[in-house]
Write a protein that holds these residues in place. Structure first.
Motif, PDB file in Angstrom:
ATOM      1  N   LEU A 177      -0.866  12.221   5.676  1.00  0.00           N
ATOM      2  CA  LEU A 177      -2.204  12.199   5.075  1.00  0.00           C
ATOM      3  C   LEU A 177      -3.280  12.527   6.106  1.00  0.00           C
ATOM      4  O   LEU A 177      -4.219  13.266   5.817  1.00  0.00           O
ATOM      5  CB  LEU A 177      -2.482  10.836   4.439  1.00  0.00           C
ATOM      6  CG  LEU A 177      -1.724  10.549   3.147  1.00  0.00           C
ATOM      7  CD1 LEU A 177      -1.864   9.091   2.759  1.00  0.00           C
ATOM      8  CD2 LEU A 177      -2.208  11.454   2.029  1.00  0.00           C
ATOM      9  N   VAL A 235       0.438   3.395  -3.159  1.00  0.00           N
ATOM     10  CA  VAL A 235      -0.887   4.020  -3.218  1.00  0.00           C
ATOM     11  C   VAL A 235      -0.920   5.252  -2.321  1.00  0.00           C
ATOM     12  O   VAL A 235      -1.402   6.317  -2.717  1.00  0.00           O
ATOM     13  CB  VAL A 235      -1.978   3.005  -2.788  1.00  0.00           C
ATOM     14  CG1 VAL A 235      -3.341   3.668  -2.730  1.00  0.00           C
ATOM     15  CG2 VAL A 235      -1.986   1.813  -3.723  1.00  0.00           C
ATOM     16  N   LYS A 236      -0.394   5.103  -1.118  1.00  0.00           N
ATOM     17  CA  LYS A 236      -0.378   6.209  -0.163  1.00  0.00           C
ATOM     18  C   LYS A 236       0.524   7.344  -0.654  1.00  0.00           C
ATOM     19  O   LYS A 236       0.195   8.520  -0.519  1.00  0.00           O
ATOM     20  CB  LYS A 236       0.091   5.737   1.217  1.00  0.00           C
ATOM     21  CG  LYS A 236      -0.804   4.702   1.849  1.00  0.00           C
ATOM     22  CD  LYS A 236      -2.087   5.330   2.290  1.00  0.00           C
ATOM     23  CE  LYS A 236      -2.947   4.337   3.038  1.00  0.00           C
ATOM     24  NZ  LYS A 236      -4.234   4.893   3.402  1.00  0.00           N
ATOM     25  N   THR A 270       1.281   7.951   6.338  1.00  0.00           N
ATOM     26  CA  THR A 270      -0.052   7.911   6.935  1.00  0.00           C
ATOM     27  C   THR A 270      -0.294   9.127   7.826  1.00  0.00           C
ATOM     28  O   THR A 270      -1.357   9.745   7.778  1.00  0.00           O
ATOM     29  CB  THR A 270      -0.237   6.611   7.740  1.00  0.00           C
ATOM     30  OG1 THR A 270      -0.004   5.501   6.863  1.00  0.00           O
ATOM     31  CG2 THR A 270      -1.636   6.494   8.312  1.00  0.00           C
ATOM     32  N   ARG A 274      -5.904  15.752   6.177  1.00  0.00           N
ATOM     33  CA  ARG A 274      -7.353  15.595   6.270  1.00  0.00           C
ATOM     34  C   ARG A 274      -7.922  16.425   7.417  1.00  0.00           C
ATOM     35  O   ARG A 274      -9.028  16.944   7.333  1.00  0.00           O
ATOM     36  CB  ARG A 274      -7.722  14.131   6.464  1.00  0.00           C
ATOM     37  CG  ARG A 274      -7.515  13.313   5.206  1.00  0.00           C
ATOM     38  CD  ARG A 274      -7.910  11.862   5.387  1.00  0.00           C
ATOM     39  NE  ARG A 274      -7.553  11.120   4.198  1.00  0.00           N
ATOM     40  CZ  ARG A 274      -6.844  10.009   4.201  1.00  0.00           C
ATOM     41  NH1 ARG A 274      -6.417   9.488   5.326  1.00  0.00           N
ATOM     42  NH2 ARG A 274      -6.549   9.400   3.081  1.00  0.00           N
ATOM     43  N   TYR A 305       0.789  -1.232   0.000  1.00  0.00           N
ATOM     44  CA  TYR A 305       0.000   0.000   0.000  1.00  0.00           C
ATOM     45  C   TYR A 305       0.818   1.278   0.000  1.00  0.00           C
ATOM     46  O   TYR A 305       0.278   2.351  -0.233  1.00  0.00           O
ATOM     47  CB  TYR A 305      -0.971   0.016   1.189  1.00  0.00           C
ATOM     48  CG  TYR A 305      -2.125  -0.925   0.980  1.00  0.00           C
ATOM     49  CD1 TYR A 305      -3.140  -0.618   0.086  1.00  0.00           C
ATOM     50  CD2 TYR A 305      -2.203  -2.121   1.664  1.00  0.00           C
ATOM     51  CE1 TYR A 305      -4.195  -1.488  -0.126  1.00  0.00           C
ATOM     52  CE2 TYR A 305      -3.250  -3.000   1.470  1.00  0.00           C
ATOM     53  CZ  TYR A 305      -4.241  -2.674   0.573  1.00  0.00           C
ATOM     54  OH  TYR A 305      -5.278  -3.548   0.370  1.00  0.00           O
ATOM     55  N   GLU A 312      -1.293   9.272  -3.322  1.00  0.00           N
ATOM     56  CA  GLU A 312      -2.297  10.154  -2.709  1.00  0.00           C
ATOM     57  C   GLU A 312      -1.623  11.384  -2.103  1.00  0.00           C
ATOM     58  O   GLU A 312      -2.080  12.512  -2.294  1.00  0.00           O
ATOM     59  CB  GLU A 312      -3.061   9.376  -1.635  1.00  0.00           C
ATOM     60  CG  GLU A 312      -4.188  10.155  -1.006  1.00  0.00           C
ATOM     61  CD  GLU A 312      -4.931   9.358   0.060  1.00  0.00           C
ATOM     62  OE1 GLU A 312      -5.686   9.983   0.815  1.00  0.00           O
ATOM     63  OE2 GLU A 312      -4.760   8.122   0.139  1.00  0.00           O
ATOM     64  N   LEU A 313      -0.529  11.168  -1.403  1.00  0.00           N
ATOM     65  CA  LEU A 313       0.191  12.278  -0.784  1.00  0.00           C
ATOM     66  C   LEU A 313       0.762  13.229  -1.831  1.00  0.00           C
ATOM     67  O   LEU A 313       0.821  14.444  -1.604  1.00  0.00           O
ATOM     68  CB  LEU A 313       1.307  11.738   0.112  1.00  0.00           C
ATOM     69  CG  LEU A 313       2.107  12.774   0.896  1.00  0.00           C
ATOM     70  CD1 LEU A 313       1.208  13.514   1.893  1.00  0.00           C
ATOM     71  CD2 LEU A 313       3.269  12.114   1.611  1.00  0.00           C
ATOM     72  N   SER A 314       1.138  12.705  -2.982  1.00  0.00           N
ATOM     73  CA  SER A 314       1.754  13.544  -4.015  1.00  0.00           C
ATOM     74  C   SER A 314       0.818  14.635  -4.528  1.00  0.00           C
ATOM     75  O   SER A 314       1.279  15.668  -5.001  1.00  0.00           O
ATOM     76  CB  SER A 314       2.244  12.687  -5.176  1.00  0.00           C
ATOM     77  OG  SER A 314       1.166  12.218  -5.962  1.00  0.00           O
ATOM     78  N   TYR A 315      -0.484  14.438  -4.427  1.00  0.00           N
ATOM     79  CA  TYR A 315      -1.438  15.463  -4.846  1.00  0.00           C
ATOM     80  C   TYR A 315      -1.561  16.565  -3.805  1.00  0.00           C
ATOM     81  O   TYR A 315      -1.894  17.701  -4.134  1.00  0.00           O
ATOM     82  CB  TYR A 315      -2.820  14.847  -5.095  1.00  0.00           C
ATOM     83  CG  TYR A 315      -2.854  13.980  -6.324  1.00  0.00           C
ATOM     84  CD1 TYR A 315      -2.846  14.544  -7.592  1.00  0.00           C
ATOM     85  CD2 TYR A 315      -2.877  12.601  -6.209  1.00  0.00           C
ATOM     86  CE1 TYR A 315      -2.874  13.749  -8.724  1.00  0.00           C
ATOM     87  CE2 TYR A 315      -2.902  11.795  -7.333  1.00  0.00           C
ATOM     88  CZ  TYR A 315      -2.899  12.373  -8.583  1.00  0.00           C
ATOM     89  OH  TYR A 315      -2.919  11.587  -9.702  1.00  0.00           O
ATOM     90  N   GLN A 316      -1.291  16.242  -2.560  1.00  0.00           N
ATOM     91  CA  GLN A 316      -1.451  17.201  -1.473  1.00  0.00           C
ATOM     92  C   GLN A 316      -0.142  17.862  -1.080  1.00  0.00           C
ATOM     93  O   GLN A 316      -0.099  19.054  -0.812  1.00  0.00           O
ATOM     94  CB  GLN A 316      -2.066  16.498  -0.256  1.00  0.00           C
ATOM     95  CG  GLN A 316      -3.419  15.901  -0.548  1.00  0.00           C
ATOM     96  CD  GLN A 316      -3.853  14.906   0.511  1.00  0.00           C
ATOM     97  OE1 GLN A 316      -3.192  14.711   1.517  1.00  0.00           O
ATOM     98  NE2 GLN A 316      -4.986  14.271   0.292  1.00  0.00           N
TER      99      GLN A 316
END
Length: 60
Positions: free
Chosen positions: A53, A15-16, A50, A57, A12, A19-23
């Protein structure tokens, strides 16, 4: 023998990181480099991704 927890983290982490690369692209790149260069164990990398991320959030 590799623990199932480490296997899941290894599966994972990409995947994580995606996701982090967009933020936080700079943080994602830093962690990706650390992973690729073997500078940090997978468990620590996964926890750091984690945490980043989750913090993102909370700010939204």
């Amino acid at each position: 023998m590799i623990s199932p927890e480490i296997i899941k983290m290894n599966a994972y982490l990409p995947v994580k990181l995606a996701e982090l690369s967009y933020q936080q692209p700079e943080e994602a790149l830093r962690l990706l480099r650390n992973w690729g260069e073997g500078k940090q164990p997978i468990k620590i990398l996964f926890e750091e991704v984690t945490d980043l991320l989750q913090n993102e959030r909370r700010q939204v």
